[in-house]
Write a protein that holds these residues in place. Sequence first.
Motif, PDB file in Angstrom:
ATOM      1  N   ASP A 559       0.837  -1.316   0.028  1.00 59.84           N
ATOM      2  CA  ASP A 559      -0.003   0.047   0.031  1.00 59.84           C
ATOM      3  C   ASP A 559       0.917   1.235   0.030  1.00 59.84           C
ATOM      4  O   ASP A 559       0.542   2.151  -0.510  1.00 59.84           O
ATOM      5  CB  ASP A 559      -0.944  -0.074   1.378  1.00 59.84           C
ATOM      6  CG  ASP A 559      -2.188  -0.951   1.141  1.00 59.84           C
ATOM      7  OD1 ASP A 559      -2.231  -1.786   0.008  1.00 59.84           O
ATOM      8  OD2 ASP A 559      -2.830  -1.425   2.234  1.00 59.84           O
ATOM      9  N   ALA A 560       1.797   1.263   0.939  1.00 60.03           N
ATOM     10  CA  ALA A 560       2.914   2.385   0.612  1.00 60.03           C
ATOM     11  C   ALA A 560       3.443   2.729  -0.511  1.00 60.03           C
ATOM     12  O   ALA A 560       3.662   3.788  -0.900  1.00 60.03           O
ATOM     13  CB  ALA A 560       3.625   2.282   2.243  1.00 60.03           C
ATOM     14  N   VAL A 562       2.572   1.558  -3.472  1.00 58.99           N
ATOM     15  CA  VAL A 562       1.434   1.935  -4.499  1.00 58.99           C
ATOM     16  C   VAL A 562       1.251   3.547  -4.312  1.00 58.99           C
ATOM     17  O   VAL A 562       1.244   4.298  -5.332  1.00 58.99           O
ATOM     18  CB  VAL A 562       0.269   1.081  -4.457  1.00 58.99           C
ATOM     19  CG1 VAL A 562      -1.020   1.649  -5.274  1.00 58.99           C
ATOM     20  CG2 VAL A 562       0.461  -0.266  -4.651  1.00 58.99           C
ATOM     21  N   SER A 563       1.060   3.920  -3.020  1.00 57.41           N
ATOM     22  CA  SER A 563       0.912   5.265  -2.721  1.00 57.41           C
ATOM     23  C   SER A 563       1.830   6.164  -3.108  1.00 57.41           C
ATOM     24  O   SER A 563       1.722   7.124  -3.799  1.00 57.41           O
ATOM     25  CB  SER A 563       0.327   5.524  -1.326  1.00 57.41           C
ATOM     26  OG  SER A 563       0.242   6.744  -0.987  1.00 57.41           O
ATOM     27  N   HIS A 564       3.151   5.653  -2.928  1.00 58.74           N
ATOM     28  CA  HIS A 564       4.223   6.485  -3.346  1.00 58.74           C
ATOM     29  C   HIS A 564       4.461   6.451  -4.837  1.00 58.74           C
ATOM     30  O   HIS A 564       4.470   7.521  -5.448  1.00 58.74           O
ATOM     31  CB  HIS A 564       5.501   5.750  -2.848  1.00 58.74           C
ATOM     32  CG  HIS A 564       6.664   6.462  -3.054  1.00 58.74           C
ATOM     33  ND1 HIS A 564       7.291   7.776  -2.754  1.00 58.74           N
ATOM     34  CD2 HIS A 564       7.843   5.871  -3.933  1.00 58.74           C
ATOM     35  CE1 HIS A 564       8.348   7.985  -3.315  1.00 58.74           C
ATOM     36  NE2 HIS A 564       8.710   6.874  -3.995  1.00 58.74           N
ATOM     37  N   ARG A 566       2.026   6.281  -7.060  1.00 54.17           N
ATOM     38  CA  ARG A 566       0.778   7.121  -7.627  1.00 54.17           C
ATOM     39  C   ARG A 566       1.236   8.613  -7.401  1.00 54.17           C
ATOM     40  O   ARG A 566       0.969   9.327  -8.333  1.00 54.17           O
ATOM     41  CB  ARG A 566      -0.189   6.680  -6.877  1.00 54.17           C
ATOM     42  CG  ARG A 566      -1.741   7.362  -7.233  1.00 54.17           C
ATOM     43  CD  ARG A 566      -3.045   7.104  -6.654  1.00 54.17           C
ATOM     44  NE  ARG A 566      -3.125   5.697  -6.649  1.00 54.17           N
ATOM     45  CZ  ARG A 566      -3.273   4.739  -5.641  1.00 54.17           C
ATOM     46  NH1 ARG A 566      -2.727   5.208  -4.468  1.00 54.17           N
ATOM     47  NH2 ARG A 566      -3.528   3.584  -5.818  1.00 54.17           N
ATOM     48  N   GLU A 567       1.493   8.732  -6.134  1.00 55.51           N
ATOM     49  CA  GLU A 567       2.044  10.232  -6.133  1.00 55.51           C
ATOM     50  C   GLU A 567       3.457  10.733  -6.819  1.00 55.51           C
ATOM     51  O   GLU A 567       3.117  11.901  -7.535  1.00 55.51           O
ATOM     52  CB  GLU A 567       2.485  10.423  -4.501  1.00 55.51           C
ATOM     53  CG  GLU A 567       1.438  10.377  -3.755  1.00 55.51           C
ATOM     54  CD  GLU A 567       1.956  10.239  -2.125  1.00 55.51           C
ATOM     55  OE1 GLU A 567       3.078  10.612  -1.904  1.00 55.51           O
ATOM     56  OE2 GLU A 567       1.170  10.435  -1.358  1.00 55.51           O
TER      57      GLU A 567
END
Length: 781
Positions: A559-560, A562-564, A566-567
């Motif tokens: 999750d971290a 993917v979030s990174h 994506r950002e």
Amino acid sequence: MDPRVVATLELDKVKVQIRDFAACSLGKRRIDEMLPFARLADAVAELDVVDEALRFLYRLGPLPFGGVTDISSALRKAEIGGVLNPEELNQVVFLIQGGRRVRQALFEDVDDFDIPRLRTVASALFDARKTEEEIRRALSEDGVIHDHASPALAQIRSAKRQLEARMRQQLEQMLRTHARFLQDPVIAMRGDSLCLPVRVEFKNAVPGIVHDVSASGATVYIQPQSVVETGARVRALAVDEEREVERILQALSGHVAAVAAELRTNLEYLGAIDAWFAKAGYARAVDGQRPVLREDGVWVLRRARHPLLPRATAVPVDLELGAVHRMLIITGPNTGGKTVTLKTVGLLTLLAMCGCFLPSEQPCDIGWCDQIFADIGDEQSIEQSLSTFSSHLRNIVSMLERVTGDSLVLLDELGAGTDPAEGAALSMAILDHLKAWGARVVATTHYAELKAYALNDPAATNASMEFDVDTLRPTYRLRIGIPGRSNALAIAARLGLSETVIERARTYVRSDDARVDDLIRNMEAARQEAERLREEARQAEAEASRIRRELETRERDLDAEVSHVRERAVEEARAIVERAAAEAERVITELRARRDSGGWKDHELVELRKSLEAALPPSVKRAARKARARAEVQPGAVVRVLSLGQKGEVVETADEGQTLTVQLGLLRMKVRADEVELLQNATPPASHGGGRSFKPALSRTLPLQLDIRGETVEESLPRIDKYLDDALVQGLERVTIVHGKGTGALRDGVRRYLEKHPRVKSWARGGPGEGGDGATVVTLQ
């Protein structure tokens, strides 16, 4: 607490272990005097302060108890008007200083570290700094009274030293003048007198007082008459010095007497602090856990060890008493650990009531009791005509007279030493009496009747010490709820006793006993199976927990990530869009300006196209290159031969476009289609309308070389300029200008022009196969 019980349970041996962790004699004496507290609240308070000491040890280490000693006798001596000697006064100073260091250590400012009970006691320590200063002003640490301790002492010692110096001067002068009369040229001390070693035959030649004679009689030690009077004055001053020192010591002792009560209180506080830290040090050494003292008379031992057994070999005990069953009947073979279990319960109870941590893997619950009664071991006495049975019974009679509902009773080999039938009956009656009082009881026995008693009485439960018949060794594990089996026949068979004898023995076993033994064996088998399944379930649960933790960790990491990503993608996309928009706006603005000015040059259009392409994302550029590579190559296309890294023009194709003939300057070669990169395919001529296009197209594919041989420099330069512009529009990076060798005038003029051309990155003479010095290879930028 009954001293005999304390000795039976071997509390004194544990106190010796704890005593080793005390830093001074005060703490050691407190540990030696340690006994169970009479009130539960006092024991809980002791555990609280030991807990603080243990946290202090782990966080900051031991306290500085250096110099702290028991000065009780010196304080009593000072209080009754006695004179303390220098050593005793120094011990008083060391105690004052040691107390100050302990107080400072306990009040050290550490974040998130709360030890209120220790600091409360430390704050009560009296700092007799004035007394310390008075003593130190007069007395050194090595016990010498300073000259400046008083004006009189300073005057006496000064006069004494002057007289002694004068005497030595006189004697040294006589060593020179009377050298022939002396045995040795030295000054000898005899008693408190300075003498000369005179040969016996000259003793009348040196007038004075004879103080000694050598063992051989050859030497006489004479104090010359000239220094006798001075020596007498020195001795008189020595007496005055002793009186003045005595007076000073008397005054210092008075200072100590003035604070004797406070210093005695300091001794108590420092002894208590040292004892607390000794208990904490013991807890750290045995990896002890703080016990929970309960008023409801419930014991729960969790992986507890006997304190006197080696930790590496001691088998932990798990035991419950008082919650459901008030009596625990332990059976099993001799040397199986029944007595050790009995002592473990009693000794851990004593330690908890003394405010000590217990050697266990998990915190244990200890029931608070008013008395512990223990009948353990064989106390038969020939002198008192007491048999084993009589000695046990005498102890039990004393117990039954004093037992209460808050007592813990430990009975080893209950009913042993007499007829088994009567012993079993008497044992059950004793248990009934103790049950009626409500006492908690742990008893060991071999009687089968007591096993049945525990099965039938809801207040009691069976327990057994596990025995491995295969190895003939006890495992020392306590099993609650299952009575112990009689393993005599199995052990006999294992040791080789005849099968005939064993079978005959089986016929003498009562059928009831045999059925009970079979029942116990079946229960033991069922218990072992249940333990095996429970262990498998525990391992499966642990494995499932591990996998769940790993999956949760991976999910969090994913999750971290993917979030990174994506950002980061959003930021990159935003940057690309902003850059492309800005570049497009710039190009549009420049095109409009060129249109309004009435024209532009081809190389400027090339620059604008390159700037727009640079604004595209790398992925778009790669996709465009792949699309060009997949397109069908036509004659006239511009390609890069990958094996040579050179650009060329496709002259013709064969094998349905799989084989290409490429013109590389003066070199022509055949290559496969997958060995080239398509840079620009051939395009049909574009028609021009009435207006001028923003991107004019060439009528044909531009050749990779320009031949200007036979022209002058002035004639060739416009053609070269136009050719270079066309090459830039076509996207060519490398072209060749053929000028021939001749006189070199055309060559030199062309190369001077190329040096100043704004779109020429570099130039070089032609290589092998490219015309040599008759051609110039131009690299465009």
